[in-house]
Write a protein that holds these residues in place. Sequence first.
Motif, mmCIF file in Angstrom:
data_model
loop_
_atom_site.group_PDB
_atom_site.id
_atom_site.type_symbol
_atom_site.label_atom_id
_atom_site.label_comp_id
_atom_site.label_asym_id
_atom_site.label_seq_id
_atom_site.Cartn_x
_atom_site.Cartn_y
_atom_site.Cartn_z
ATOM 1 N N LEU A 273 -5.349 7.523 33.002
ATOM 2 C CA LEU A 273 -5.496 8.619 32.054
ATOM 3 C C LEU A 273 -6.629 8.351 31.069
ATOM 4 O O LEU A 273 -7.220 9.279 30.523
ATOM 5 N N ARG A 274 -6.913 7.090 30.851
ATOM 6 C CA ARG A 274 -7.999 6.648 29.972
ATOM 7 C C ARG A 274 -8.360 5.240 30.398
ATOM 8 O O ARG A 274 -7.597 4.593 31.116
ATOM 9 N N SER A 275 -9.479 4.744 29.949
ATOM 10 C CA SER A 275 -9.864 3.383 30.324
ATOM 11 C C SER A 275 -8.941 2.385 29.636
ATOM 12 O O SER A 275 -8.471 2.608 28.516
ATOM 13 N N ALA A 276 -8.687 1.313 30.354
ATOM 14 C CA ALA A 276 -7.796 0.285 29.811
ATOM 15 C C ALA A 276 -8.407 -0.310 28.554
ATOM 16 O O ALA A 276 -9.611 -0.519 28.469
ATOM 17 N N GLY A 277 -7.606 -0.548 27.599
ATOM 18 C CA GLY A 277 -8.027 -1.129 26.334
ATOM 19 C C GLY A 277 -6.794 -1.505 25.556
ATOM 20 O O GLY A 277 -5.669 -1.308 26.012
ATOM 21 N N THR A 278 -6.991 -1.991 24.376
ATOM 22 C CA THR A 278 -5.860 -2.382 23.552
ATOM 23 C C THR A 278 -5.255 -1.135 22.910
ATOM 24 O O THR A 278 -5.955 -0.408 22.202
ATOM 25 N N PRO A 279 -3.974 -0.879 23.152
ATOM 26 C CA PRO A 279 -3.343 0.289 22.526
ATOM 27 C C PRO A 279 -3.347 0.164 21.000
ATOM 28 O O PRO A 279 -3.237 -0.929 20.456
ATOM 29 N N GLU A 280 -3.487 1.293 20.334
ATOM 30 C CA GLU A 280 -3.483 1.315 18.878
ATOM 31 C C GLU A 280 -2.077 1.424 18.320
ATOM 32 O O GLU A 280 -1.894 1.573 17.119
ATOM 33 N N GLY A 281 -1.107 1.353 19.159
ATOM 34 C CA GLY A 281 0.295 1.460 18.764
ATOM 35 C C GLY A 281 1.065 2.076 19.909
ATOM 36 O O GLY A 281 0.505 2.388 20.959
#
Length: 184
Positions: A162-170
């Motif tokens: 759904l979006r590029s992998a990254g660190t979730p903001e919460g």
Amino acid sequence: MGIRVATPEDSQAIAEIYEPIVRDTPISFELDVPSAAQMRERITVTLQTLPWLVSEDEHGAVNGYAYASRHRERPAYQWVVDTTAYVRADARGQGIGKGLYGELKAVLVDLGYFQAFAGIALPNAASVALHESVGFTPIGVYRDVGFKLGHWRDVGWWQCALRSAGTPEGAPRPFNSWSAEALT
């Protein structure tokens, strides 16, 4: 075609779309057809945390639906969902599934989700084609995982970033905090 958030009042129409799929096909692994009251409960519970959308025809009748559900229970899975979509038999092949998935994916991104999965009872060329047309890619098959209509059935799994992998903001926001005006 209009797409909107489902309401408990849609439960009868949704149950009618789902009934022949449960009763007559191996597409759903449910063995007993859920009643409209059971669908009402499912819609109500789902909408507390995740989206459930319906499509309406030009007469305002529900002709399809799509929703998200938790993928797994462990906390590290909280940014991932499973997705489901069904279209009324007389409305298939008209782009309703694509429209529902387009809106569902946009809502999931807005809520903070990263991946969506879809399990498809095999064979099911129409569902495979729908999911691949909206960005899902095959990732594997569970062999002989469900017994329905006298046969063991495989389930293929598809994944959509759904979006590029990254660190979730919460943690993802619950759907009941989302504004339905965001639907296109």
